[in-house]
Design an enzyme around this catalytic site. Structure first.
Site, mmCIF file in Angstrom:
data_model
loop_
_atom_site.group_PDB
_atom_site.id
_atom_site.type_symbol
_atom_site.label_atom_id
_atom_site.label_comp_id
_atom_site.label_asym_id
_atom_site.label_seq_id
_atom_site.Cartn_x
_atom_site.Cartn_y
_atom_site.Cartn_z
ATOM 1 N N CYS A 41 0.835 -1.216 0.000
ATOM 2 C CA CYS A 41 0.000 0.000 0.000
ATOM 3 C C CYS A 41 0.862 1.255 0.000
ATOM 4 C CB CYS A 41 -0.876 -0.006 1.254
ATOM 5 S SG CYS A 41 -1.914 1.452 1.450
ATOM 6 N N SER A 43 0.586 3.848 1.749
ATOM 7 C CA SER A 43 0.878 4.387 3.089
ATOM 8 C C SER A 43 2.252 3.917 3.577
ATOM 9 C CB SER A 43 -0.204 3.982 4.085
ATOM 10 O OG SER A 43 -1.421 4.572 3.717
ATOM 11 N N HIS A 46 4.813 5.907 1.739
ATOM 12 C CA HIS A 46 5.004 7.248 2.316
ATOM 13 C C HIS A 46 6.075 7.201 3.405
ATOM 14 C CE1 HIS A 46 1.964 9.587 0.321
ATOM 15 N NE2 HIS A 46 0.967 8.832 0.722
ATOM 16 N N HIS A 62 0.429 -3.161 6.864
ATOM 17 C CA HIS A 62 -0.755 -2.886 7.695
ATOM 18 C C HIS A 62 -2.030 -3.453 7.083
ATOM 19 C CE1 HIS A 62 -0.573 0.254 4.702
ATOM 20 N NE2 HIS A 62 -1.884 0.261 4.771
ATOM 21 N N CYS A 167 -7.023 -3.110 4.492
ATOM 22 C CA CYS A 167 -6.887 -1.677 4.179
ATOM 23 C C CYS A 167 -7.735 -1.229 2.999
ATOM 24 C CB CYS A 167 -5.434 -1.264 4.022
ATOM 25 S SG CYS A 167 -5.248 0.435 3.476
HETATM 26 N N1 COD Z 1 -4.788 13.308 -10.184
HETATM 27 C C1 COD Z 1 -5.421 12.117 -10.244
HETATM 28 N N2 COD Z 1 -4.815 10.939 -9.906
HETATM 29 C C2 COD Z 1 -3.528 10.984 -9.532
HETATM 30 C C3 COD Z 1 -2.810 12.201 -9.485
HETATM 31 C C4 COD Z 1 -3.495 13.400 -9.828
HETATM 32 N N3 COD Z 1 -2.901 14.601 -9.772
HETATM 33 N N4 COD Z 1 -1.554 11.916 -9.037
HETATM 34 C C5 COD Z 1 -1.501 10.583 -8.865
HETATM 35 N N5 COD Z 1 -2.680 9.999 -9.160
HETATM 36 C C6 COD Z 1 -3.064 8.604 -9.086
HETATM 37 C C7 COD Z 1 -1.966 7.593 -9.325
HETATM 38 O O1 COD Z 1 -1.733 7.366 -10.696
HETATM 39 C C8 COD Z 1 -2.530 6.350 -8.636
HETATM 40 O O2 COD Z 1 -3.320 5.576 -9.502
HETATM 41 C C9 COD Z 1 -3.420 6.918 -7.534
HETATM 42 O O3 COD Z 1 -3.505 8.323 -7.763
HETATM 43 C C10 COD Z 1 -2.865 6.626 -6.126
HETATM 44 O O4 COD Z 1 -2.962 5.276 -5.918
HETATM 45 P P1 COD Z 1 -1.887 4.351 -5.163
HETATM 46 O O5 COD Z 1 -2.139 2.924 -5.569
HETATM 47 O O6 COD Z 1 -0.541 4.889 -5.384
HETATM 48 O O7 COD Z 1 -2.273 4.539 -3.639
HETATM 49 P P2 COD Z 1 -3.189 3.649 -2.701
HETATM 50 O O8 COD Z 1 -4.510 3.482 -3.338
HETATM 51 O O9 COD Z 1 -2.427 2.442 -2.276
HETATM 52 O O10 COD Z 1 -3.321 4.570 -1.387
HETATM 53 C C11 COD Z 1 -3.911 5.794 -1.471
HETATM 54 C C12 COD Z 1 -4.267 6.376 -0.091
HETATM 55 C C13 COD Z 1 -4.901 7.693 -0.357
HETATM 56 C C14 COD Z 1 -5.218 5.513 0.678
HETATM 57 C C15 COD Z 1 -3.008 6.492 0.829
HETATM 58 O O11 COD Z 1 -1.941 7.011 0.184
HETATM 59 C C16 COD Z 1 -3.329 7.379 2.035
HETATM 60 O O12 COD Z 1 -3.358 8.579 1.975
HETATM 61 N N6 COD Z 1 -3.564 6.738 3.174
HETATM 62 C C17 COD Z 1 -3.927 7.375 4.385
HETATM 63 C C18 COD Z 1 -5.388 7.351 4.572
HETATM 64 C C19 COD Z 1 -5.898 6.133 5.217
HETATM 65 O O13 COD Z 1 -6.928 6.069 5.851
HETATM 66 N N7 COD Z 1 -5.155 5.103 5.064
HETATM 67 C C20 COD Z 1 -5.512 3.859 5.566
HETATM 68 C C21 COD Z 1 -4.244 3.046 5.599
HETATM 69 S S1 COD Z 1 -3.599 3.035 4.041
HETATM 70 ZN ZN ZN Z 2 -3.091 0.870 3.317
#
Ligand code: COD
Ligand code: ZN
Length: 365
Positions: A41, A43, A46, A62, A167
């Protein structure tokens, strides 16, 4: 105390080290889980990149599922052999939040970051402590977690895929069903179609949304999003998101979900909703980042901007339900997983996430 293999992060922007570490037996109210699978993930990424601080060295991970191996004194909710999904938000059951049905906001369990409730640390390497990221530390063969973090699920289940319920499914589907309570026939936009965003999309489909507009900066991710129920797609590199959404919906969507974690996209979500609509911030931005929204329109158009933590989950109710919905074919866990890795290849799994590969990677033990 047992010795096991784990992926240890010693410093930001360095590879995790796969090595033997020590794990204490579970203490009072704690459970020892043998890991089946743990998802990859953003997170964790990060933290790997130092964008979110966490005490080091630490074991990340997680979103996981496994079987209870043994239980500490006083544990009554689970027994050895039980299949469980790990929850990264343990809860006390007695504070105001827990008692009012919002255990995802529980304020009743103490302990600094990187420790289990009560401040306990059960992980070590040659006598030096290793921190438990997200109170789960699931990139290891075993984990000691708080009893409330061990969510028992049905006996006949695919534990490997259930890891995703820890998650992305709970966060994404919960954002739709719990936080936003999307009504059938509503219009929805999803900004960011990664592992969590895909689950917002399939949650919206399950909730009966009439239109689900997926927004991303990758054409591949948008195509993948269509498989989960997106009815329209917007490539944010080529089209201006807000005017396009307004044009598609005649003024804006009922609900816009930000599933990425930046102030700029929270603003996009706010601007993409129609009068009376709701924008939900699922992503967590960097500490100190702000979202600029039009304070006049907030009141004049009676918009709502709402945060969402962990899909506003009541983990012990919601997680078994999401698994039941998957078993009934109403949520798709199978297609979310695009690649499986052994623990030894965890650094490659995070490189793939960072590169923007589609779908979810899964570490299988
Ligand atoms: N506009 C649109 N899409 C975008 C942009 C943009 N400017 N920049 C990047 N993206 C896209 C990427 O191409 C990608 O597809 C997507 O955004 C992000 O996806 P992932 O796969 O990198 O991230 P995830 O889905 O694994 O995680 C995203 C979260 C938002 C959940 C995570 O980063 C986070 O903030 N977690 C904290 C919040 C929470 O409750 N977390 C629970 C534990 S994770
Ligand atoms: Zn997660």
């Amino acid at each position: 105390m047992r010795t096991m293999k784990a992926a240890v992060l010693y410093d930001y922007n360095t590879p995790m080290v796969i090595e033997e570490v020590q794990l204490d037996e579970p203490g009072t109210g704690e459970v020892l889980v043998k890991m089946t699978a743990s998802g990859v993930c953003r997170s964790d990424l990060h933290v790997l990149k130092g964008e979110w601080q966490s005490p080091l060295p630490t074991i990340l991970g997680h979103e996981a599922a496994g079987r209870v191996e043994s239980v500490g004194p006083g544990v009554t909710r689970v027994a050895p052999g039980d299949p469980v999904v790990l929850s990264f938000k343990p809860h006390c059951g007695y504070c105001e939040y827990c008692m009012s049905g919002r255990p995802h906001l529980c304020a009743g369990l103490g302990g600094p970051a990187g420790t289990l409730p009560g401040g306990h640390i059960r992980l070590s390497k040659d006598g030096n402590p290793i921190y438990h990221f997200a109170r789960t530390a699931s990139f290891a063969e075993y984990a000691v977690i708080h009893e409330s973090s061990a969510v028992r699920i049905g006996p006949e289940t695919s534990l490997e895929l259930d890891a995703l319920v820890g998650c992305p499914v709970t966060t994404g589907v919960g954002a739709v069903l719990n936080t936003a309570a999307v009504r059938p026939g509503s219009t929805v936009a999803v900004i960011g179609c990664g592992g969590v965003g895909l689950n917002v999309i399939q949650g919206a489909r399950f909730a009966g949304a009439s239109r689900i507009i997926a927004v991303d900066i990758s054409q591949e991710k948008l195509e993948f999003a269509e498989r989960f129920g997106a009815t329209d797609t917007i490539d944010a590199r080529e089209e201006d998101t807000v005017p396009t959404i307004r044009k598609l919906t005649g003024g804006g969507v009922d609900y816009a979900f930000e599933v990425l974690g930046s102030g700029e996209t929270v603003r996009t979500a706010f601007e993409a909703v129609r009068t009376g609509g709701t924008a939900i911030a699922v992503g967590m931005a960097a500490v100190g980042e702000y979202a600029r929204i039009d304070a006049y329109l907030l009141a004049a158009q009676e918009k709502t901007l709402k945060g969402c933590f962990y899909g506003s989950a009541r983990t012990h109710i919601d997680m078994p339900r999401y698994i039941a919905l998957a078993e009934a074919g109403k949520l798709d866990l199978d297609s979310l997983v695009t690649r499986r890795y052994p623990l030894a290849e965890i650094n490659e799994a995070y490189a793939a996430l960072d590169r923007g590969d589609v779908g979810r990677g899964l570490i299988v033990f």
